[in-house]
Design a protein around this motif. Structure first.
Motif, PDB file in Angstrom:
ATOM      1  N   SER A  59      34.908  47.606  54.938  1.00  0.00           N
ATOM      2  CA  SER A  59      34.417  46.424  54.268  1.00  0.00           C
ATOM      3  C   SER A  59      34.506  46.632  52.751  1.00  0.00           C
ATOM      4  N   ASN A  60      35.029  45.630  52.053  1.00  0.00           N
ATOM      5  CA  ASN A  60      35.080  45.667  50.595  1.00  0.00           C
ATOM      6  C   ASN A  60      36.259  46.478  50.016  1.00  0.00           C
ATOM      7  N   GLY A  96      39.343  45.680  50.020  1.00  0.00           N
ATOM      8  CA  GLY A  96      40.327  44.821  49.370  1.00  0.00           C
ATOM      9  C   GLY A  96      41.369  44.220  50.308  1.00  0.00           C
ATOM     10  N   LYS A  97      41.024  44.041  51.589  1.00  0.00           N
ATOM     11  CA  LYS A  97      41.978  43.480  52.551  1.00  0.00           C
ATOM     12  C   LYS A  97      42.350  42.042  52.205  1.00  0.00           C
ATOM     13  N   SER A  98      41.338  41.220  51.975  1.00  0.00           N
ATOM     14  CA  SER A  98      41.611  39.817  51.661  1.00  0.00           C
ATOM     15  C   SER A  98      42.343  39.700  50.328  1.00  0.00           C
ATOM     16  N   SER A  99      41.969  40.530  49.374  1.00  0.00           N
ATOM     17  CA  SER A  99      42.643  40.532  48.069  1.00  0.00           C
ATOM     18  C   SER A  99      44.113  40.927  48.219  1.00  0.00           C
ATOM     19  N   THR A 106      37.727  36.210  49.668  1.00  0.00           N
ATOM     20  CA  THR A 106      37.265  37.501  49.166  1.00  0.00           C
ATOM     21  C   THR A 106      35.812  37.343  48.754  1.00  0.00           C
ATOM     22  N   SER A 107      35.115  38.432  48.768  1.00  0.00           N
ATOM     23  CA  SER A 107      33.729  38.362  48.329  1.00  0.00           C
ATOM     24  C   SER A 107      33.276  39.721  47.847  1.00  0.00           C
ATOM     25  N   GLY A 152      31.211  42.685  54.534  1.00  0.00           N
ATOM     26  CA  GLY A 152      30.885  42.318  55.897  1.00  0.00           C
ATOM     27  C   GLY A 152      30.962  40.839  56.182  1.00  0.00           C
ATOM     28  N   THR A 175      33.830  38.831  56.639  1.00  0.00           N
ATOM     29  CA  THR A 175      34.846  38.367  57.587  1.00  0.00           C
ATOM     30  C   THR A 175      34.492  38.840  58.991  1.00  0.00           C
ATOM     31  N   LYS A 229      42.803  49.440  44.647  1.00  0.00           N
ATOM     32  CA  LYS A 229      42.014  49.569  43.414  1.00  0.00           C
ATOM     33  C   LYS A 229      42.556  50.658  42.483  1.00  0.00           C
ATOM     34  N   ASP A 283      44.047  50.308  39.862  1.00  0.00           N
ATOM     35  CA  ASP A 283      43.785  49.982  38.448  1.00  0.00           C
ATOM     36  C   ASP A 283      42.563  50.700  37.916  1.00  0.00           C
ATOM     37  N   LYS A 284      41.728  51.210  38.815  1.00  0.00           N
ATOM     38  CA  LYS A 284      40.514  51.905  38.386  1.00  0.00           C
ATOM     39  C   LYS A 284      40.716  53.402  38.196  1.00  0.00           C
ATOM     40  N   SER A 288      45.361  44.880  43.373  1.00  0.00           N
ATOM     41  CA  SER A 288      45.479  43.426  43.348  1.00  0.00           C
ATOM     42  C   SER A 288      45.150  42.885  41.965  1.00  0.00           C
TER      43      SER A 288
HETATM   44  N1  LIG Z   1      39.564  46.449  40.505  1.00  0.00           N
HETATM   45  C1  LIG Z   1      39.963  46.008  41.702  1.00  0.00           C
HETATM   46  N2  LIG Z   1      39.113  45.298  42.477  1.00  0.00           N
HETATM   47  C2  LIG Z   1      39.551  44.883  43.696  1.00  0.00           C
HETATM   48  C3  LIG Z   1      40.866  45.173  44.154  1.00  0.00           C
HETATM   49  N3  LIG Z   1      41.007  44.647  45.399  1.00  0.00           N
HETATM   50  C4  LIG Z   1      39.819  44.047  45.690  1.00  0.00           C
HETATM   51  N4  LIG Z   1      38.942  44.181  44.670  1.00  0.00           N
HETATM   52  C5  LIG Z   1      37.557  43.666  44.630  1.00  0.00           C
HETATM   53  O1  LIG Z   1      36.807  44.267  45.687  1.00  0.00           O
HETATM   54  C6  LIG Z   1      35.917  43.324  46.287  1.00  0.00           C
HETATM   55  C7  LIG Z   1      36.205  43.187  47.767  1.00  0.00           C
HETATM   56  O2  LIG Z   1      37.501  42.654  47.961  1.00  0.00           O
HETATM   57  P1  LIG Z   1      37.903  41.881  49.315  1.00  0.00           P
HETATM   58  O3  LIG Z   1      39.358  41.590  49.207  1.00  0.00           O
HETATM   59  O4  LIG Z   1      36.969  40.760  49.572  1.00  0.00           O
HETATM   60  O5  LIG Z   1      37.627  43.041  50.383  1.00  0.00           O
HETATM   61  P2  LIG Z   1      37.730  42.962  51.982  1.00  0.00           P
HETATM   62  O6  LIG Z   1      38.292  44.268  52.406  1.00  0.00           O
HETATM   63  O7  LIG Z   1      38.481  41.739  52.390  1.00  0.00           O
HETATM   64  O8  LIG Z   1      36.197  42.873  52.398  1.00  0.00           O
HETATM   65  P3  LIG Z   1      35.591  42.327  53.800  1.00  0.00           P
HETATM   66  O9  LIG Z   1      36.243  41.017  54.117  1.00  0.00           O
HETATM   67  O10 LIG Z   1      34.128  42.225  53.530  1.00  0.00           O
HETATM   68  O11 LIG Z   1      35.886  43.387  54.811  1.00  0.00           O
HETATM   69  C8  LIG Z   1      36.105  42.015  45.501  1.00  0.00           C
HETATM   70  O12 LIG Z   1      35.130  41.956  44.504  1.00  0.00           O
HETATM   71  C9  LIG Z   1      37.494  42.165  44.901  1.00  0.00           C
HETATM   72  O13 LIG Z   1      37.674  41.429  43.708  1.00  0.00           O
HETATM   73  C10 LIG Z   1      41.746  45.923  43.292  1.00  0.00           C
HETATM   74  O14 LIG Z   1      42.915  46.220  43.597  1.00  0.00           O
HETATM   75  N5  LIG Z   1      41.242  46.303  42.080  1.00  0.00           N
END
Ligand SMILES: Nc1nc2c(ncn2[C@@H]2O[C@H](COP(=O)(O)OP(=O)(O)OP(=O)(O)O)[C@@H](O)[C@H]2O)c(=O)[nH]1
Ligand SMILES: [Mg+2]
Length: 197
Positions: A36-37, A39-42, A56-57, A61, A63, A147, A149-150, A180
């Motif tokens: 979770s978190n 960056g899958k949706s991103s 995205t959020s 948790g 999705t 991520k 970029d971090k 992303s």
């Molecule tokens: N700096 C940075 N932030 C990112 C990146 N990818 C995602 N994020 C941030 O991370 C958070 C979660 O991203 P999501 O894409 O919603 O993650 P997810 O895996 O889909 O999360 P769930 O649907 O809850 O499982 C958001 O605040 C995004 O903006 C990235 O490549 N770089």
């Protein structure tokens, strides 16, 4: 890539909790798995050049179903709910496990899983388990480290080696450093995905 696919022609097709709701055709599917978190949706949004097609959020948790995205009627992305979210009850976790396993083990359309891990950290026990699961079932896997970029570039090698070591990474799999935010790894991700179709 752009010759083969109009990536802008993409939409959420349906959300499914189990087999009976999956699309009934033979389009190839690429599933996205990760905690979770991570960056899958991103990742989906970035590959499709869209701001918020996949939701995205910052709230993990969110999705809860398998979301099937139709990409130009040529392939689908399947956004799988993230694992490892602490505030999920045991019974919800079990339900989640059953839903994912049912999809990954029995879906003929599945061509590969993009397994996302956070480039900043060592993989979690769940990340390792997911990778082992995919290897066990011989499902092609593309590891995408998000991520990036971090992390300063000077430290990329160190992070990549640490993640590979913990995963017991198979050298024949692809490992892509991704962001992303600045779109690092975008072309490489598309190339790897299209290769699996
Ligand atoms: N700096 C940075 N932030 C990112 C990146 N990818 C995602 N994020 C941030 O991370 C958070 C979660 O991203 P999501 O894409 O919603 O993650 P997810 O895996 O889909 O999360 P769930 O649907 O809850 O499982 C958001 O605040 C995004 O903006 C990235 O490549 N770089
Ligand atoms: Mg998501």
């Amino acid at each position: 890539m752009t010759e083969y696919l109009n990536t802008h022609n993409a939409s959420l097709l349906l959300s499914a909790a189990n087999k009976s709701h999956y699309p009934q055709d033979d389009l190839p599917e690429i599933a996205l798995a990760g905690r979770s978190n991570v960056g899958k949706s991103s990742f989906i949004n970035t590959l499709l050049g869209r701001k918020n097609l996949a939701r995205t959020s910052s709230k993990p948790g969110k999705t809860q179903l398998l979301n099937f995205y139709n990409i130009d009627d040529k392939l689908r992305f399947v956004d799988v709910p993230g694992y490892g979210y602490a505030k999920v009850s045991k019974s919800e976790r079990a339900k989640w496990g059953k839903m994912i396993e049912e999809y990954l083990v029995s879906r003929d359309n599945l061509r590969a899983v993009v397994s996302l891990v956070d480039f900043r950290h060592d993989p979690s026990a769940d990340d390792i388990q997911m990778y082992e699961f995919l290897k066990y079932y011989e499902i092609p896997v593309i590891v995408v480290a998000t991520k990036a970029d971090k992390i300063p570039r000077g430290k990329w090698n160190k992070h990549e080696s640490a993640i590979k070591k913990k995963l017991n990474f198979d050298k024949t799999d692809k490992f892509i450093i991704f962001s992303s935010v600045d779109r690092t790894g975008l072309d490489e991700s598309w190339d790897s995905i299209l290769e699996e179709l």
